[in-house]
Design a protein around this motif. Sequence first.
Motif, short mmCIF file in Angstrom:
data_model
loop_
_atom_site.label_atom_id
_atom_site.label_comp_id
_atom_site.label_asym_id
_atom_site.label_seq_id
_atom_site.Cartn_x
_atom_site.Cartn_y
_atom_site.Cartn_z
N HIS A 87 46.21 45.59 76.23
CA HIS A 87 46.42 46.28 77.50
C HIS A 87 46.13 45.46 78.75
CE1 HIS A 87 47.12 50.09 75.48
NE2 HIS A 87 46.00 49.96 74.79
N ILE A 88 45.04 44.70 78.75
CA ILE A 88 44.57 44.07 79.98
C ILE A 88 45.50 42.96 80.45
CG2 ILE A 88 43.13 42.28 78.92
CD1 ILE A 88 40.98 42.99 81.04
N LYS A 89 45.62 42.83 81.77
CA LYS A 89 46.47 41.80 82.38
C LYS A 89 45.76 41.25 83.62
CE LYS A 89 50.70 44.35 81.17
NZ LYS A 89 49.96 45.57 80.72
N PRO A 90 46.11 40.04 84.03
CA PRO A 90 45.57 39.54 85.30
C PRO A 90 46.10 40.41 86.44
CG PRO A 90 46.64 37.79 84.05
CD PRO A 90 47.03 39.08 83.40
N ASN A 91 45.28 40.65 87.43
CA ASN A 91 45.75 41.40 88.58
C ASN A 91 46.79 40.59 89.35
OD1 ASN A 91 46.01 43.47 90.39
ND2 ASN A 91 44.05 43.13 91.41
N GLU A 92 47.64 41.29 90.09
CA GLU A 92 48.64 40.61 90.91
C GLU A 92 47.96 39.60 91.84
OE1 GLU A 92 48.75 43.82 90.36
OE2 GLU A 92 50.77 44.36 89.72
N HIS A 93 48.45 38.37 91.83
CA HIS A 93 48.02 37.30 92.72
C HIS A 93 46.62 36.77 92.42
CE1 HIS A 93 51.57 38.57 94.88
NE2 HIS A 93 51.02 39.74 95.16
N ALA A 94 45.99 37.23 91.34
CA ALA A 94 44.63 36.78 91.04
C ALA A 94 44.58 35.27 90.83
CB ALA A 94 44.08 37.51 89.81
N HIS A 95 45.50 34.73 90.02
CA HIS A 95 45.50 33.30 89.76
C HIS A 95 45.72 32.51 91.04
CE1 HIS A 95 46.64 33.81 85.21
NE2 HIS A 95 45.40 34.16 85.48
N GLU A 96 46.68 32.94 91.83
CA GLU A 96 47.00 32.26 93.09
C GLU A 96 45.80 32.23 94.02
OE1 GLU A 96 49.53 33.41 97.11
OE2 GLU A 96 50.06 34.32 95.19
N VAL A 97 45.14 33.36 94.18
CA VAL A 97 44.01 33.47 95.10
C VAL A 97 42.82 32.64 94.61
CG1 VAL A 97 42.29 35.06 96.04
CG2 VAL A 97 44.72 35.70 96.00
N LEU A 98 42.51 32.75 93.34
CA LEU A 98 41.38 32.00 92.79
C LEU A 98 41.62 30.50 92.88
CD1 LEU A 98 40.62 34.16 89.62
CD2 LEU A 98 39.28 34.07 91.74
N GLU A 99 42.86 30.07 92.66
CA GLU A 99 43.19 28.66 92.74
C GLU A 99 42.99 28.12 94.15
OE1 GLU A 99 43.98 24.95 91.87
OE2 GLU A 99 44.02 26.48 90.30
N GLN A 100 43.45 28.85 95.14
CA GLN A 100 43.31 28.40 96.53
C GLN A 100 41.84 28.35 96.95
OE1 GLN A 100 45.91 29.58 99.70
NE2 GLN A 100 47.45 30.37 98.30
N ILE A 101 41.07 29.32 96.55
CA ILE A 101 39.66 29.34 96.90
C ILE A 101 38.93 28.17 96.25
CG2 ILE A 101 37.48 30.60 96.59
CD1 ILE A 101 39.11 33.19 96.90
N SER A 102 39.26 27.89 95.00
CA SER A 102 38.56 26.85 94.23
C SER A 102 38.72 25.46 94.82
CB SER A 102 39.04 26.85 92.78
OG SER A 102 40.38 26.39 92.69
N GLN A 103 39.73 25.25 95.64
CA GLN A 103 39.98 23.93 96.19
C GLN A 103 38.91 23.48 97.18
OE1 GLN A 103 44.01 23.79 97.67
NE2 GLN A 103 44.87 24.53 95.74
#
Length: 215
Positions: A87-103
């Motif tokens: 059932h579980i899925k990544p939330n919309e834009h979660a990967h994109e947002v986390l990637e930008q912050i991590s930089q």
Amino acid sequence: MKLFVWDFHGVLEKDNELAVLEITNAILKKFGYKSRLSKEDNYCLTGLKWYEYFEFLLPNEPYARHLELQGACISYQTAHPGIVAQHIKPNEHAHEVLEQISQNHDQIVISNTQPKSLKMFLEAVRIIKFFPSGKSFAADAHGKDATIRKHHILDSYLRDKHYEDKIFIGDSAEDIELVSVAGGKTYLYAHRGKSHKEAKADFKINDLREVLKEV
């Protein structure tokens, strides 16, 4: 550098409530209760701790029983990891947002779940690379002392660290109240189409990308 403090359930993931529905009803059946969690009630209860589901479903049972049923759900979930994975899925834009912050910034996730469960969840939605050991914290707090445990985790993490600002993102008052540990800005999140929980946050958002204005 800023610190972004994330809650997990209902924020970085979506559709886990479907696994909660399946597991809750399996445990109710196992323990011989006729009550069942409906899809409508599950929708309304999303974001609460598991024992609070049983407070709603079985109001005449004592708190100790609600905790026992919660523990049974957690054990069942651990023994049947395929239910969550289905059932579980990544939330919309979660990967994109986390990637930008991590930089350029630091980020951690603090969840009420157990350590083994949190790792399973992070792997299931493919964001564990953003929250390796030392950046993901499982409060293992499913009772009424959950807020205290999260506060202790954050206070310990902040020791000997300095940040330009702290950003808190969660879907409950408990998450927003973490700002009291060291100050910062708060973002109360709700999935699009769902109502925000009651909490005094600086911003109320339905899109994780709105957090990127802090980057």
